[in-house]
Design a protein around this motif. Structure first.
Motif, PDB file in Angstrom:
ATOM      1  N   THR A 213       0.890  -1.165   0.000  1.00  0.00           N
ATOM      2  CA  THR A 213       0.000   0.000   0.000  1.00  0.00           C
ATOM      3  C   THR A 213       0.932   1.218   0.000  1.00  0.00           C
ATOM      4  OG1 THR A 213      -0.189   0.564   2.355  1.00  0.00           O
ATOM      5  CG2 THR A 213      -1.524  -1.302   1.572  1.00  0.00           C
TER       6      THR A 213
ATOM      7  N   ARG B  87      -0.710 -12.321  16.415  1.00  0.00           N
ATOM      8  CA  ARG B  87      -1.392 -11.126  16.925  1.00  0.00           C
ATOM      9  C   ARG B  87      -2.524 -11.538  17.852  1.00  0.00           C
ATOM     10  NH1 ARG B  87      -2.331  -5.878  13.759  1.00  0.00           N
ATOM     11  NH2 ARG B  87      -4.368  -5.061  14.264  1.00  0.00           N
TER      12      ARG B  87
ATOM     13  N   PRO C 150      -8.087  -5.256  16.638  1.00  0.00           N
ATOM     14  CA  PRO C 150      -8.886  -5.293  15.407  1.00  0.00           C
ATOM     15  C   PRO C 150      -8.098  -4.924  14.153  1.00  0.00           C
ATOM     16  CG  PRO C 150      -9.391  -3.316  16.675  1.00  0.00           C
ATOM     17  CD  PRO C 150      -8.462  -4.134  17.520  1.00  0.00           C
TER      18      PRO C 150
ATOM     19  N   ARG D  22     -10.598   1.837   5.262  1.00  0.00           N
ATOM     20  CA  ARG D  22      -9.658   2.718   4.553  1.00  0.00           C
ATOM     21  C   ARG D  22      -9.659   2.395   3.071  1.00  0.00           C
ATOM     22  NH1 ARG D  22      -4.086   3.788   3.085  1.00  0.00           N
ATOM     23  NH2 ARG D  22      -2.764   1.946   3.334  1.00  0.00           N
TER      24      ARG D  22
ATOM     25  N   SER E 281      -1.093   4.343   8.132  1.00  0.00           N
ATOM     26  CA  SER E 281      -2.170   5.326   8.018  1.00  0.00           C
ATOM     27  C   SER E 281      -2.475   5.956   9.369  1.00  0.00           C
ATOM     28  CB  SER E 281      -3.439   4.638   7.486  1.00  0.00           C
ATOM     29  OG  SER E 281      -3.921   3.681   8.407  1.00  0.00           O
TER      30      SER E 281
ATOM     31  N   VAL F  50      -5.104   6.719  12.087  1.00  0.00           N
ATOM     32  CA  VAL F  50      -6.373   6.099  12.490  1.00  0.00           C
ATOM     33  C   VAL F  50      -7.154   7.112  13.317  1.00  0.00           C
ATOM     34  CG1 VAL F  50      -7.477   4.183  13.729  1.00  0.00           C
ATOM     35  CG2 VAL F  50      -5.299   3.806  12.536  1.00  0.00           C
TER      36      VAL F  50
HETATM   37  O1  TXA Z   1      -1.281   1.927   6.835  1.00  0.00           O
HETATM   38  C1  TXA Z   1      -1.921   1.078   7.460  1.00  0.00           C
HETATM   39  O2  TXA Z   1      -2.867   1.370   8.232  1.00  0.00           O
HETATM   40  C2  TXA Z   1      -1.532  -0.384   7.242  1.00  0.00           C
HETATM   41  C3  TXA Z   1      -1.819  -0.758   5.780  1.00  0.00           C
HETATM   42  C4  TXA Z   1      -1.583  -2.208   5.500  1.00  0.00           C
HETATM   43  O3  TXA Z   1      -3.117  -0.378   5.472  1.00  0.00           O
HETATM   44  N1  TXA Z   1      -2.233  -1.235   8.153  1.00  0.00           N
HETATM   45  C5  TXA Z   1      -1.953  -1.256   9.475  1.00  0.00           C
HETATM   46  O4  TXA Z   1      -2.710  -2.178  10.184  1.00  0.00           O
HETATM   47  O5  TXA Z   1      -1.110  -0.546   9.986  1.00  0.00           O
HETATM   48  P1  TXA Z   1      -2.332  -2.635  11.671  1.00  0.00           P
HETATM   49  O6  TXA Z   1      -3.287  -3.720  11.983  1.00  0.00           O
HETATM   50  O7  TXA Z   1      -0.910  -2.953  11.761  1.00  0.00           O
HETATM   51  O8  TXA Z   1      -2.705  -1.393  12.547  1.00  0.00           O
HETATM   52  C6  TXA Z   1      -4.070  -1.027  12.649  1.00  0.00           C
HETATM   53  C7  TXA Z   1      -4.306  -0.124  13.828  1.00  0.00           C
HETATM   54  C8  TXA Z   1      -4.087  -0.849  15.132  1.00  0.00           C
HETATM   55  O9  TXA Z   1      -3.505   0.076  16.027  1.00  0.00           O
HETATM   56  C9  TXA Z   1      -5.502  -1.202  15.550  1.00  0.00           C
HETATM   57  O10 TXA Z   1      -5.617  -1.316  16.941  1.00  0.00           O
HETATM   58  C10 TXA Z   1      -6.285  -0.007  15.019  1.00  0.00           C
HETATM   59  O11 TXA Z   1      -5.660   0.316  13.798  1.00  0.00           O
HETATM   60  N2  TXA Z   1      -7.675  -0.374  14.754  1.00  0.00           N
HETATM   61  C11 TXA Z   1      -8.133  -1.209  13.791  1.00  0.00           C
HETATM   62  N3  TXA Z   1      -9.461  -1.363  13.887  1.00  0.00           N
HETATM   63  C12 TXA Z   1      -9.873  -0.592  14.921  1.00  0.00           C
HETATM   64  C13 TXA Z   1     -11.131  -0.336  15.539  1.00  0.00           C
HETATM   65  N4  TXA Z   1     -12.237  -0.912  15.103  1.00  0.00           N
HETATM   66  N5  TXA Z   1     -11.158   0.505  16.598  1.00  0.00           N
HETATM   67  C14 TXA Z   1     -10.030   1.082  17.054  1.00  0.00           C
HETATM   68  N6  TXA Z   1      -8.803   0.881  16.531  1.00  0.00           N
HETATM   69  C15 TXA Z   1      -8.721   0.047  15.473  1.00  0.00           C
END
Ligand code: TXA
Ligand code: MG
Length: 342
Positions: free
Chosen positions: A30, A55, A60, A118, A178, A180
């Motif tokens: 990405t 994980r 999430p 996203r 990204s 959040v």
């Molecule tokens: O740039 C990015 O966001 C990358 C690319 C692959 O898209 N993805 C990424 O995913 O960094 P991950 O899983 O490594 O980090 C996602 C973050 C985590 O801190 C997670 O806790 C938070 O987003 N998150 C995801 N879903 C959530 C939700 N429903 N409520 C609160 N936090 C959430």
């Protein structure tokens, strides 16, 4: 066995899309970092993402979709401010946390009431979403707590074997994840700083009359229930202990000499001072530093403007919250103790 395919080959993307549809795992680039993707509505596939990364099921996943219309299908509510943010920043490095629709599996959202959506900007990610025709749940393609991957080689180092297909699209341009944000009617709360800067968010949130909440250095104790587990301190971490230096110029050099006098070899992670320059190099430099065989790693904070905020956030976590502010004997002692645990 992981099949590594050239993302520039349209056949490769079609095969990856087919693999996703049949419940297998596909790593893909990405604009931020590489993701480890699974069909988001396929519970078994989503479980295997958690297993591959090690994980906890309480953390999430972000669901990647083709556009705002597809995002809304996964949501039970879509506040006006979400629409404005989507219009301005999608496709791009912004994840919106909104109430989830019933068809989103518990596994994706860790049983919580909301889902992160996203629309990525990277052409390979977009082709993959379009060709598969399904929303893709994808965390960063690293083992849990480790450094995020910005090249296909990093993905192989982290997850080689447990990914079915890896689409190699070269280094990811932004280099940091990204942003959040949790969105409700009147409020936009930054849960993780990232590719879309707080300054950019304010340009949309302020005129809309909503409130932008930006917690400073948000880190929660590891045993506390985290609202967004990416806030945990021990994220993005190298194996060799890292310490963040937030002090006047020259301190890093002084610390290194003082440590050498104690027989401790400190290695400096050298990043450009500006956030935009530092972000694309951040994770490669941390990985490289980790392999140098030093006793301790030192890194200086970058200029906090713009994307520098996200860079400093990751450095702080990679350092497990350890910061030194001077090169006094007390600080040197702390570092010696860290390098040589009793
Ligand atoms: O740039 C990015 O966001 C990358 C690319 C692959 O898209 N993805 C990424 O995913 O960094 P991950 O899983 O490594 O980090 C996602 C973050 C985590 O801190 C997670 O806790 C938070 O987003 N998150 C995801 N879903 C959530 C939700 N429903 N409520 C609160 N936090 C959430
Ligand atoms: Mg991650």
């Amino acid at each position: 066995m992981t099949e590594v395919l050239d993302a520039g080959d349209p056949e490769a993307v079609l095969r990856a899309a087919e693999a996703l549809r049949s419940g297998r795992l596909v790593a893909f680039p990405t604009e931020t970092v590489y993701g480890l993707g699974a069909a988001a509505l396929d519970v078994v596939a989503v479980r295997s993402v958690f297993a591959a990364k090690g994980r906890p099921s309480t953390d999430p996943l972000i669901v990647h979709v083709r556009d705002a219309v597809a995002a809304r299908e996964l949501c039970a509510g879509w506040p006006g401010i979400a629409e404005r943010l989507a219009e301005r920043f999608w496709p791009g490095p912004l994840s919106l946390v909104v109430p989830r629709a019933p068809q989103v599996p518990d596994e994706v959202v860790a049983g919580g009431p909301s889902v992160a959506v996203r629309v990525p900007a990277h052409p390979v990610a977009r082709e993959l979403i379009d060709a598969s025709g399904v929303p893709i749940a994808a965390p960063s393609a690293n083992r849990f707590g480790r450094i995020s991957p910005t090249t296909a080689g990093h993905v192989v180092e982290e997850l080689g074997g447990s990914v079915d297909i890896l689409l190699d699209g070269g280094p990811t341009p932004l280099g940091i994840e990204s942003t959040v944000v949790r969105v409700s009617d009147g409020t936009v709360e930054v849960l993780r700083p990232g590719g879309v800067t707080v300054e950019d968010l304010a340009e949309v949130v302020d005129p809309a009359g909503a409130r932008l909440v930006v917690p400073e250095r948000r880190a929660v104790a590891e045993d506390a229930a985290a609202e967004s587990p990416g806030q945990l301190l021990r994220h993005y971490a190298p194996v060799v202990p890292l310490v963040l230096v937030e002090a006047r110029a020259g301190t890093v050099g002084e610390l290194r000499s003082a440590l050498a006098a104690h027989g401790v070899q400190a290695s400096v992670v050298d990043l450009p001072r500006d956030g935009a320059g530092a972000a694309p190099r951040l994770y490669s430099e941390l990985r490289e530093a980790d392999s140098r065989g030093a006793d301790v790693l030192l890194v200086e904070v970058v200029d906090p403007a713009g994307i520098g905020r996200a860079v400093n956030d990751r450095l702080f976590r990679a350092a497990h919250g350890r910061v030194v502010t001077d090169s006094t004997p007390a600080s040197v002692e702390r570092l010696v103790a860290l390098a040589r645990p009793a």
